[in-house]
Design a protein around this motif. Structure first.
Motif, short mmCIF file in Angstrom:
data_model
loop_
_atom_site.label_atom_id
_atom_site.label_comp_id
_atom_site.label_asym_id
_atom_site.label_seq_id
_atom_site.Cartn_x
_atom_site.Cartn_y
_atom_site.Cartn_z
N LEU A 25 0.83 -1.19 0.00
CA LEU A 25 0.00 0.00 0.00
C LEU A 25 0.87 1.25 0.00
CD1 LEU A 25 -2.56 -1.03 2.77
CD2 LEU A 25 -2.97 -1.02 0.30
N PRO A 26 0.45 2.29 -0.72
CA PRO A 26 1.18 3.55 -0.70
C PRO A 26 0.80 4.36 0.54
CG PRO A 26 -0.75 3.79 -2.05
CD PRO A 26 -0.75 2.35 -1.59
N PRO A 27 1.49 5.46 0.81
CA PRO A 27 1.03 6.34 1.88
C PRO A 27 -0.42 6.76 1.62
CG PRO A 27 3.22 6.99 1.16
CD PRO A 27 2.73 5.94 0.19
N HIS A 28 -1.26 6.65 2.63
CA HIS A 28 -2.68 6.97 2.50
C HIS A 28 -3.29 6.87 3.89
CE1 HIS A 28 -6.93 6.58 1.21
NE2 HIS A 28 -6.54 7.14 0.08
N TRP A 29 -4.41 7.55 4.11
CA TRP A 29 -5.00 7.45 5.44
C TRP A 29 -5.52 6.04 5.72
CZ3 TRP A 29 -9.98 6.00 6.42
CH2 TRP A 29 -10.94 6.16 5.42
N GLN A 30 -6.00 5.33 4.68
CA GLN A 30 -6.42 3.95 4.91
C GLN A 30 -5.22 3.04 5.19
OE1 GLN A 30 -9.31 2.39 2.04
NE2 GLN A 30 -10.00 4.47 1.63
N THR A 31 -4.09 3.35 4.61
CA THR A 31 -2.86 2.60 4.92
C THR A 31 -2.50 2.77 6.39
OG1 THR A 31 -2.09 2.92 2.66
CG2 THR A 31 -0.45 2.27 4.30
N ALA A 32 -2.68 3.98 6.91
CA ALA A 32 -2.43 4.21 8.33
C ALA A 32 -3.31 3.31 9.18
CB ALA A 32 -2.68 5.68 8.68
N ALA A 33 -4.59 3.17 8.81
CA ALA A 33 -5.50 2.31 9.57
C ALA A 33 -5.07 0.86 9.50
CB ALA A 33 -6.93 2.47 9.03
N VAL A 34 -4.65 0.41 8.32
CA VAL A 34 -4.21 -0.98 8.16
C VAL A 34 -2.96 -1.24 9.00
CG1 VAL A 34 -3.20 -2.63 6.54
CG2 VAL A 34 -5.26 -1.35 5.91
N LEU A 35 -1.96 -0.38 8.86
CA LEU A 35 -0.71 -0.59 9.59
C LEU A 35 -0.92 -0.56 11.10
CD1 LEU A 35 1.71 1.59 7.43
CD2 LEU A 35 1.72 -0.90 7.62
N LEU A 36 -1.62 0.45 11.59
CA LEU A 36 -1.84 0.55 13.03
C LEU A 36 -2.72 -0.59 13.54
CD1 LEU A 36 -2.33 4.42 13.23
CD2 LEU A 36 -0.41 3.12 14.19
N GLY A 37 -3.65 -1.04 12.70
CA GLY A 37 -4.46 -2.19 13.08
C GLY A 37 -3.63 -3.46 13.19
N CYS A 38 -2.72 -3.65 12.24
CA CYS A 38 -1.82 -4.81 12.29
C CYS A 38 -0.96 -4.78 13.53
CB CYS A 38 -0.95 -4.85 11.04
SG CYS A 38 -1.79 -5.30 9.51
N TRP A 39 -0.38 -3.64 13.82
CA TRP A 39 0.49 -3.54 14.99
C TRP A 39 -0.30 -3.69 16.29
CZ3 TRP A 39 2.75 1.01 11.90
CH2 TRP A 39 3.80 0.56 11.10
N SER A 40 -1.53 -3.18 16.32
CA SER A 40 -2.37 -3.35 17.51
C SER A 40 -2.66 -4.82 17.78
CB SER A 40 -3.69 -2.59 17.35
OG SER A 40 -3.48 -1.20 17.36
N ALA A 41 -2.82 -5.59 16.69
CA ALA A 41 -3.09 -7.03 16.82
C ALA A 41 -1.83 -7.85 17.03
CB ALA A 41 -3.84 -7.52 15.58
#
Length: 226
Positions: free
Chosen positions: A67-83
């Motif tokens: 994924l490129p830089p994007h606000w949805q990418t932020a949600a995906v990355l932070l969601g992965c790290w939260s899990a």
């Protein structure tokens, strides 16, 4: 001091969950999307719940992210790290893969149990036609819960990298940082460094140089990375 990404994110939101935390511009499409800390946290929680409840992954598992830089990418990355997931950006065997529709050809090189595609459309609109072998991230994630208790372990090295980069980039607490994502595509720079410093970000894709100065004034930018 926070020692994992989930705690860094929580600390960045805590002073005022309603303030703009991440603002997204794409000068190629004219899109502007602004997310408060609370709104982004909602997307992050839904993503983490999707991973845990639907994909059945957890600490020690790996997510591939194309994924490129994007606000949805932020949600995906932070969601992965939260899990508690590790995040990979080079081909390999992973439990789950998130891929932008523009990068589906690259997805063939990955072995993944579950695959999600992101159109990265304005207003987070769902896809009308979903490629075979993929699920539409936006459609799937909306069905999941708004709250998630992050896993505490993991991410210490990323936190240290983010703090170091914040210092190198001159990002300070309460800064409003304009980031040209074409120049700074690494999520450590456009996402984690501002969070680690307690700053907010104005992310600009396909940045039109003529718009940078007036945008900085409108958004009350205090630090520009262009």
């Amino acid at each position: 001091m926070a020692d994992n990404i989930a705690r860094v994110f929580a600390d960045a939101i805590a002073p005022d969950p309603t303030r703009p935390l991440l603002t997204w511009y794409d000068d190629a499409t004219g899109e502007r999307t602004e997310l408060s800390g609370a709104t982004l946290a909602n997307w992050v929680a839904k993503t983490a719940n999707l991973l845990v409840d639907e994909v059945a992954v957890g600490p020690g598992d790996t997510a591939g992210v194309l994924l490129p830089p994007h606000w949805q990418t932020a949600a995906v990355l932070l969601g992965c790290w939260s899990a508690g997931l590790r995040v990979a950006d080079t081909p390999g065997d992973v439990e789950v893969l998130f891929a932008a529709v523009a990068r589906l050809a690259e997805a063939d090189a990955w072995s993944a149990g579950e695959r999600y595609v992101l159109a990265l459309a304005p207003f987070a609109l769902p896809m009308r036609q979903v490629p075979a072998g993929f699920a539409d991230y936006v459609s799937e994630v909306r069905a999941h819960g708004d709250h998630f208790t992050p896993y505490a372990a993991g991410g210490e090295e990323l936190v240290e990298r983010a703090r170091r980069r914040a210092g190198e980039l001159g990002i300070a607490r309460d800064d409003r940082v304009l980031v040209d994502t074409g120049v700074y595509p690494d999520p450590v720079d456009w996402l984690l460094a501002p969070l680690a410093a307690g700053a907010s970000a104005v992310l600009c894709a396909n940045l039109d140089p003529s718009r940078a100065e007036p945008r900085a004034a409108t958004e009350k930018v205090t630090r520009a990375l262009t």
